[in-house]
Write a protein that holds these residues in place. Structure first.
Motif, mmCIF file in Angstrom:
data_model
loop_
_atom_site.group_PDB
_atom_site.id
_atom_site.type_symbol
_atom_site.label_atom_id
_atom_site.label_comp_id
_atom_site.label_asym_id
_atom_site.label_seq_id
_atom_site.Cartn_x
_atom_site.Cartn_y
_atom_site.Cartn_z
ATOM 1 N N SER A 85 22.977 32.235 56.879
ATOM 2 C CA SER A 85 22.360 31.004 57.347
ATOM 3 C C SER A 85 22.800 29.911 56.382
ATOM 4 N N ILE A 86 23.682 29.048 56.847
ATOM 5 C CA ILE A 86 24.222 28.002 55.983
ATOM 6 C C ILE A 86 23.513 26.698 56.336
ATOM 7 N N HIS A 143 37.107 33.389 47.811
ATOM 8 C CA HIS A 143 37.807 33.784 49.033
ATOM 9 C C HIS A 143 37.971 32.568 49.946
ATOM 10 N N PRO A 144 38.964 31.714 49.681
ATOM 11 C CA PRO A 144 39.132 30.488 50.472
ATOM 12 C C PRO A 144 39.283 30.734 51.973
ATOM 13 N N ASP A 145 39.815 31.880 52.349
ATOM 14 C CA ASP A 145 39.975 32.186 53.768
ATOM 15 C C ASP A 145 38.630 32.371 54.471
ATOM 16 N N ALA A 146 37.579 32.660 53.703
ATOM 17 C CA ALA A 146 36.257 32.848 54.294
ATOM 18 C C ALA A 146 35.761 31.553 54.928
ATOM 19 N N LEU A 147 36.036 30.423 54.305
ATOM 20 C CA LEU A 147 35.616 29.142 54.857
ATOM 21 C C LEU A 147 36.344 28.859 56.174
ATOM 22 N N ALA A 174 34.563 28.514 59.827
ATOM 23 C CA ALA A 174 34.782 27.335 60.672
ATOM 24 C C ALA A 174 35.312 27.745 62.045
ATOM 25 N N ASP A 175 36.247 28.699 62.068
ATOM 26 C CA ASP A 175 36.762 29.191 63.350
ATOM 27 C C ASP A 175 35.645 29.840 64.182
ATOM 28 N N ASP A 197 34.281 28.638 67.839
ATOM 29 C CA ASP A 197 34.214 29.575 68.963
ATOM 30 C C ASP A 197 32.808 29.640 69.553
ATOM 31 N N ALA A 198 31.786 29.652 68.696
ATOM 32 C CA ALA A 198 30.397 29.703 69.174
ATOM 33 C C ALA A 198 30.040 28.428 69.927
#
Length: 137
Positions: free
Chosen positions: A108-109, A120-124, A128-129, A133-134
């Motif tokens: 929950s952000i 882990h920069p790819d996590a952001l 976002a992707d 999509d949601a």
């Protein structure tokens, strides 16, 4: 919202979810609207949502509306937890509440990204992707 649940709440949970007691409730952090707790039974875990002790307004914390929305979206392309049970009667817990599926590793952000994501920069990018999509769904 910490520790063993009351006897009336435990009886309600046993009738609606199944005899999985003893039931235990631990607070979860990260949300802004309703109090959220991890509801643990003997073999299962759920999330319980209820209005906060000092609600801003009756309609701002409607767990009934939240439950109806989850029910409408469940099974569609929109990623939501499965709604499990709704109690609009304040008798068992003192206030209306809802129970939904617990999704391990769900985030929950509300105002800051998880600290672990900095390594882990790819996590952001992935988050976002997933958000886009949601929203499209």
């Amino acid at each position: 919202m910490t520790g063993p649940v009351s006897a009336p709440l435990a009886a309600w949970l046993d009738r609606r979810i199944g005899p999985e007691g003893p039931w235990h409730l631990e607070p979860l952090t990260g949300g802004n609207s309703n109090d959220t707790g991890l509801l643990c039974g003997a073999s299962s875990r759920y999330v319980m949502r209820r209005p906060p002790r000092h609600a801003l307004s009756t309609s701002a914390h409607s767990v009934s509306r939240e439950y109806r929305l989850l029910t409408a979206l469940w099974g569609t392309a929109v990623p939501v937890p499965r709604p499990v049970a709704l109690c609009e009667d304040p008798g068992p817990s003192g206030v209306p509440f809802m129970v939904m599926e617990y999704i391990p590793d769900a985030r929950s952000i509300t105002d800051a990204l998880p600290q672990a994501w900095s390594a882990h920069p790819d996590a952001l990018t992935a988050a976002a992707d997933d958000l886009i999509d949601a929203l499209v769904a």
